[in-house]
Scaffold this motif. Structure first.
Motif, PDB file in Angstrom:
ATOM      1  N   VAL A  51       0.833  -1.202   0.000  1.00 56.39           N
ATOM      2  CA  VAL A  51       0.000   0.000   0.000  1.00 56.39           C
ATOM      3  C   VAL A  51       0.868   1.252   0.000  1.00 56.39           C
ATOM      4  O   VAL A  51       0.600   2.215  -0.717  1.00 56.39           O
ATOM      5  N   PHE A  52       1.933   1.249   0.799  1.00 54.46           N
ATOM      6  CA  PHE A  52       2.846   2.397   0.836  1.00 54.46           C
ATOM      7  C   PHE A  52       3.456   2.630  -0.545  1.00 54.46           C
ATOM      8  O   PHE A  52       3.505   3.766  -1.037  1.00 54.46           O
ATOM      9  N   GLY A  53       3.899   1.561  -1.197  1.00 56.83           N
ATOM     10  CA  GLY A  53       4.452   1.685  -2.547  1.00 56.83           C
ATOM     11  C   GLY A  53       3.418   2.195  -3.532  1.00 56.83           C
ATOM     12  O   GLY A  53       3.718   3.028  -4.400  1.00 56.83           O
ATOM     13  N   GLY A  54       2.177   1.727  -3.402  1.00 57.65           N
ATOM     14  CA  GLY A  54       1.105   2.206  -4.278  1.00 57.65           C
ATOM     15  C   GLY A  54       0.809   3.678  -4.075  1.00 57.65           C
ATOM     16  O   GLY A  54       0.600   4.429  -5.036  1.00 57.65           O
ATOM     17  N   ILE A  55       0.808   4.113  -2.825  1.00 57.85           N
ATOM     18  CA  ILE A  55       0.577   5.536  -2.539  1.00 57.85           C
ATOM     19  C   ILE A  55       1.711   6.383  -3.114  1.00 57.85           C
ATOM     20  O   ILE A  55       1.466   7.408  -3.756  1.00 57.85           O
ATOM     21  N   CYS A  56       2.946   5.960  -2.887  1.00 57.24           N
ATOM     22  CA  CYS A  56       4.103   6.701  -3.424  1.00 57.24           C
ATOM     23  C   CYS A  56       4.057   6.730  -4.954  1.00 57.24           C
ATOM     24  O   CYS A  56       4.312   7.771  -5.571  1.00 57.24           O
ATOM     25  N   GLY A  57       3.729   5.598  -5.563  1.00 52.34           N
ATOM     26  CA  GLY A  57       3.621   5.546  -7.018  1.00 52.34           C
ATOM     27  C   GLY A  57       2.514   6.453  -7.538  1.00 52.34           C
ATOM     28  O   GLY A  57       2.684   7.150  -8.540  1.00 52.34           O
ATOM     29  N   THR A  91       2.060  13.702  -9.832  1.00 53.25           N
ATOM     30  CA  THR A  91       2.990  14.826  -9.963  1.00 53.25           C
ATOM     31  C   THR A  91       3.453  14.966 -11.407  1.00 53.25           C
ATOM     32  O   THR A  91       3.485  16.081 -11.953  1.00 53.25           O
ATOM     33  N   ALA A  92       3.804  13.855 -12.030  1.00 55.29           N
ATOM     34  CA  ALA A  92       4.255  13.891 -13.421  1.00 55.29           C
ATOM     35  C   ALA A  92       3.159  14.421 -14.351  1.00 55.29           C
ATOM     36  O   ALA A  92       3.437  15.215 -15.259  1.00 55.29           O
ATOM     37  N   LEU A  93       1.921  14.003 -14.102  1.00 55.90           N
ATOM     38  CA  LEU A  93       0.804  14.489 -14.926  1.00 55.90           C
ATOM     39  C   LEU A  93       0.581  15.987 -14.728  1.00 55.90           C
ATOM     40  O   LEU A  93       0.333  16.716 -15.693  1.00 55.90           O
TER      41      LEU A  93
END
Length: 83
Positions: free
Chosen positions: A21-27, A33-35
């Motif tokens: 979940v942490f990785g999904g949130i960071c991703g 941000t990129a968008l």
């Protein structure tokens, strides 16, 4: 209102689930941000020279400041809503 069952919290899940979940949130934050950067860069390229900078410098600070000030005031005025 009654407090929710603590078992539903992410911190109550196993380590692998927490990491996923942490990785999904960071991703998600990275993709968002990129968008946003791509969208704002495209807008800057589409506008005449200097317009984007003027728009950014004169329209962003006041609304963002008001939003953060309101959130800070609400955090203390409505403390139960932030638990």
């Amino acid at each position: 209102p009654p407090r929710p069952d603590p078992a539903m919290l992410l911190s109550a899940k196993d380590d692998a689930t927490q990491q996923l979940v942490f990785g999904g949130i960071c991703g998600g934050i990275a993709v968002g941000t990129a968008l946003c950067v791509a969208g704002l860069s495209g807008l800057e390229a589409a506008l005449p020279a200097g317009w984007f900078g003027a728009w950014r410098d004169f329209t962003w600070p006041l609304p963002l400041g008001l939003i953060f000030a309101a959130a800070g005031a609400a955090h203390f005025a409505l403390a139960d809503a932030f638990i």
